[in-house]
Structures are given as C-alpha cells and as structure tokens.
Design a protein around this motif. Structure first.
Motif, PDB file in Angstrom:
ATOM      1  N   ILE A   1       0.814  -1.204  -0.036  1.00 27.22           N
ATOM      2  CA  ILE A   1       0.050  -0.058  -0.011  1.00 27.22           C
ATOM      3  C   ILE A   1       0.877   1.136  -0.170  1.00 27.22           C
ATOM      4  O   ILE A   1       0.616   2.263  -0.828  1.00 27.22           O
ATOM      5  N   LEU A   2       1.967   1.430   0.869  1.00 29.33           N
ATOM      6  CA  LEU A   2       2.577   2.619   0.882  1.00 29.33           C
ATOM      7  C   LEU A   2       3.549   2.673  -0.234  1.00 29.33           C
ATOM      8  O   LEU A   2       3.811   3.631  -0.621  1.00 29.33           O
ATOM      9  N   GLY A   3       4.045   1.501  -0.796  1.00 28.69           N
ATOM     10  CA  GLY A   3       4.914   1.618  -1.855  1.00 28.69           C
ATOM     11  C   GLY A   3       4.178   2.059  -3.211  1.00 28.69           C
ATOM     12  O   GLY A   3       4.461   3.046  -4.004  1.00 28.69           O
ATOM     13  N   TYR A   4       3.013   1.594  -3.408  1.00 29.06           N
ATOM     14  CA  TYR A   4       2.069   1.973  -4.513  1.00 29.06           C
ATOM     15  C   TYR A   4       1.861   3.657  -4.323  1.00 29.06           C
ATOM     16  O   TYR A   4       1.730   4.331  -5.342  1.00 29.06           O
ATOM     17  N   ALA A   5       1.546   4.036  -3.068  1.00 32.19           N
ATOM     18  CA  ALA A   5       1.094   5.420  -2.879  1.00 32.19           C
ATOM     19  C   ALA A   5       2.286   6.336  -3.279  1.00 32.19           C
ATOM     20  O   ALA A   5       2.047   7.401  -3.934  1.00 32.19           O
ATOM     21  N   LEU A   6       3.505   5.993  -2.932  1.00 32.09           N
ATOM     22  CA  LEU A   6       4.788   6.476  -3.076  1.00 32.09           C
ATOM     23  C   LEU A   6       5.151   6.513  -4.468  1.00 32.09           C
ATOM     24  O   LEU A   6       5.491   7.817  -5.051  1.00 32.09           O
ATOM     25  N   LEU A   7       4.604   5.594  -5.278  1.00 32.29           N
ATOM     26  CA  LEU A   7       4.831   5.598  -6.562  1.00 32.29           C
ATOM     27  C   LEU A   7       3.909   6.826  -7.312  1.00 32.29           C
ATOM     28  O   LEU A   7       4.441   7.294  -8.322  1.00 32.29           O
ATOM     29  N   ALA A   8       2.620   6.472  -7.029  1.00 32.77           N
ATOM     30  CA  ALA A   8       1.716   7.738  -7.647  1.00 32.77           C
ATOM     31  C   ALA A   8       2.069   8.930  -7.253  1.00 32.77           C
ATOM     32  O   ALA A   8       2.088   9.863  -7.914  1.00 32.77           O
ATOM     33  N   ALA A   9       2.686   8.945  -5.892  1.00 32.76           N
ATOM     34  CA  ALA A   9       3.243  10.727  -5.657  1.00 32.76           C
ATOM     35  C   ALA A   9       4.473  11.189  -6.385  1.00 32.76           C
ATOM     36  O   ALA A   9       4.408  12.264  -6.658  1.00 32.76           O
ATOM     37  N   LEU A  10       5.230   9.888  -6.648  1.00 30.69           N
ATOM     38  CA  LEU A  10       6.424  10.610  -7.593  1.00 30.69           C
ATOM     39  C   LEU A  10       6.140  10.669  -9.098  1.00 30.69           C
ATOM     40  O   LEU A  10       7.007  11.426  -9.764  1.00 30.69           O
ATOM     41  N   ALA A  11       5.206  10.036  -9.474  1.00 28.12           N
ATOM     42  CA  ALA A  11       4.590  10.078 -10.884  1.00 28.12           C
ATOM     43  C   ALA A  11       4.822  11.374 -11.468  1.00 28.12           C
ATOM     44  O   ALA A  11       4.349  12.339 -10.877  1.00 28.12           O
ATOM     45  N   GLY A  12       5.453  11.502 -12.631  1.00 30.03           N
ATOM     46  CA  GLY A  12       5.497  12.742 -13.307  1.00 30.03           C
ATOM     47  C   GLY A  12       6.565  13.854 -12.642  1.00 30.03           C
ATOM     48  O   GLY A  12       7.019  14.612 -13.585  1.00 30.03           O
ATOM     49  N   ARG A  13       6.805  13.798 -11.607  1.00 27.22           N
ATOM     50  CA  ARG A  13       7.731  14.903 -10.942  1.00 27.22           C
ATOM     51  C   ARG A  13       9.063  14.100 -10.907  1.00 27.22           C
ATOM     52  O   ARG A  13      10.238  15.006 -11.437  1.00 27.22           O
ATOM     53  N   PHE A  14       9.366  12.919 -10.751  1.00 28.98           N
ATOM     54  CA  PHE A  14      10.466  12.301 -10.601  1.00 28.98           C
ATOM     55  C   PHE A  14      10.676  11.192 -11.456  1.00 28.98           C
ATOM     56  O   PHE A  14      10.577   9.872 -10.828  1.00 28.98           O
ATOM     57  N   PRO A  15      10.688  11.143 -12.667  1.00 32.24           N
ATOM     58  CA  PRO A  15      10.579  10.008 -13.572  1.00 32.24           C
ATOM     59  C   PRO A  15      11.529   8.909 -13.371  1.00 32.24           C
ATOM     60  O   PRO A  15      11.181   7.472 -13.192  1.00 32.24           O
ATOM     61  N   LYS A  16      12.873   9.240 -13.116  1.00 31.21           N
ATOM     62  CA  LYS A  16      13.903   8.308 -13.043  1.00 31.21           C
ATOM     63  C   LYS A  16      13.728   7.622 -11.355  1.00 31.21           C
ATOM     64  O   LYS A  16      13.860   6.281 -11.493  1.00 31.21           O
ATOM     65  N   ILE A  17      13.316   8.485 -10.463  1.00 28.02           N
ATOM     66  CA  ILE A  17      13.120   7.911  -9.085  1.00 28.02           C
ATOM     67  C   ILE A  17      12.097   6.743  -9.011  1.00 28.02           C
ATOM     68  O   ILE A  17      11.620   5.877  -8.396  1.00 28.02           O
ATOM     69  N   THR A  18      10.932   7.283  -9.794  1.00 24.77           N
ATOM     70  CA  THR A  18       9.768   6.300 -10.052  1.00 24.77           C
ATOM     71  C   THR A  18      10.062   5.087 -10.687  1.00 24.77           C
ATOM     72  O   THR A  18       9.704   4.152 -10.191  1.00 24.77           O
ATOM     73  N   ALA A  19      10.770   5.213 -11.661  1.00 22.62           N
ATOM     74  CA  ALA A  19      11.324   3.736 -12.128  1.00 22.62           C
ATOM     75  C   ALA A  19      12.193   2.975 -11.364  1.00 22.62           C
ATOM     76  O   ALA A  19      12.033   1.678 -11.399  1.00 22.62           O
ATOM     77  N   LEU A  20      12.908   3.547 -10.681  1.00 25.66           N
ATOM     78  CA  LEU A  20      13.858   2.973  -9.593  1.00 25.66           C
ATOM     79  C   LEU A  20      12.733   2.288  -8.614  1.00 25.66           C
ATOM     80  O   LEU A  20      13.140   1.086  -8.408  1.00 25.66           O
ATOM     81  N   GLY A  21      11.854   3.398  -8.087  1.00 23.73           N
ATOM     82  CA  GLY A  21      11.146   2.551  -7.153  1.00 23.73           C
ATOM     83  C   GLY A  21      10.335   1.457  -7.600  1.00 23.73           C
ATOM     84  O   GLY A  21       9.796   0.487  -6.919  1.00 23.73           O
ATOM     85  N   ALA A  22       9.818   1.420  -8.854  1.00 22.41           N
ATOM     86  CA  ALA A  22       9.068   0.511  -9.400  1.00 22.41           C
ATOM     87  C   ALA A  22       9.925  -0.968  -9.685  1.00 22.41           C
ATOM     88  O   ALA A  22       9.475  -1.981  -9.182  1.00 22.41           O
ATOM     89  N   PHE A  23      11.158  -0.671  -9.966  1.00 20.91           N
ATOM     90  CA  PHE A  23      12.250  -1.766  -9.883  1.00 20.91           C
ATOM     91  C   PHE A  23      12.079  -2.387  -8.578  1.00 20.91           C
ATOM     92  O   PHE A  23      12.151  -3.647  -8.698  1.00 20.91           O
TER      93      PHE A  23
END
Length: 141
Positions: A68-90
């Motif tokens: 739950i927390l991980g998906y919420a973090l990915l949603a919050a990062l999306a669009g603003r920090f694309p590289k960090i979002t991709a790393l978090g998704a990995f």
C-alpha cells in the motif's frame, strides 16, 4: 509524458486497492473469500510467516502494508521524478518477484491478490521505465 504519468497513477491506485484486499485478508479470522482450491488460497498465503516483513525493526508489519505504501509513493512520485519512480518500481518488482517465488517454491499456494499485484507492478515498472527514458531524451535536447 502526461499519459504515462496518468497511467502510473492509475496502476498505483489499482495496486493500492489489491494490496488493501490482501491487508484485510491478513487480519481476517474467518474463512478466506478467495479460497478457490488447494493451489489458490489467499488465507494460507496471507497468514504464513512470509506475510510479514522479516526485518527486526519492521517485524510484524504485513507485506500488504508495504505494498500500500509503495504504490502510494509511486503515485506521488509519478510525473515529478520519473527516474526515481522507475527505480522505485524496479524495487517493488524485485520485492514482488521474491514473494511470488516464495508462493511458488515454498508455500505451493498462490494468492489471487498477490498475483494481481505482481502483474500491476510489472506493467507499472515498464510504464515508469518508458517515462524515465522519455524524460532523459527531453533533457538531452
């Protein structure tokens, strides 16, 4: 880029929903609503020793809460920090693959919520990676 960001947010919301179902199942004391047969039973998976974080400082925290927390973090990062979002998704994908391996090789039982989350994070990783590559291309122009 906006379409990819929206897709990441939508997938993240789907992941939150599925993780919430798994979280609810973790604390469920009645029969599992998704007990299909001996190979598909969310109750067995979500009540196993692998359904909680094994690290000492987080011991007892349900894996579904991490989802739950991980998906919420990915949603919050999306669009603003694309590289960090991709790393978090990995990282999320690697975590989910480990859990799927445990279901397959150790428990021998699958959870429909977990498998759904695995599919969501896999697609989310692909979309986030595409968004990161597009952002890198835009930076170099």
């Amino acid at each position: 880029m906006k379409v990819l960001t929206a897709l990441i947010v939508i997938l993240s919301l789907a992941g939150i929903l599925v993780s919430t179902f798994a979280f609810r199942e973790h604390y469920n004391t009645e029969s599992s609503p998704c007990s299909i047969n001996e190979k598909w039973d969310c109750g067995i998976v979500n009540h196993s020793q692998y359904s909680v974080v094994p690290y000492e400082k987080l011991q007892g925290v349900p894996v579904a809460a991490v989802g739950i927390l991980g998906y919420a973090l990915l949603a919050a990062l999306a669009g603003r920090f694309p590289k960090i979002t991709a790393l978090g998704a990995f990282v999320g994908l690697a975590f989910a693959l480990r859990l799927s391996w445990l279901e397959w090789k150790v428990l021998g039982v699958w959870c429909i919520y977990c498998v759904s989350s695995q599919g969501i994070i896999a697609v989310l990783f692909l979309v986030a990676t595409a968004a990161a590559f597009l952002s890198i291309r835009q930076e170099t122009r």
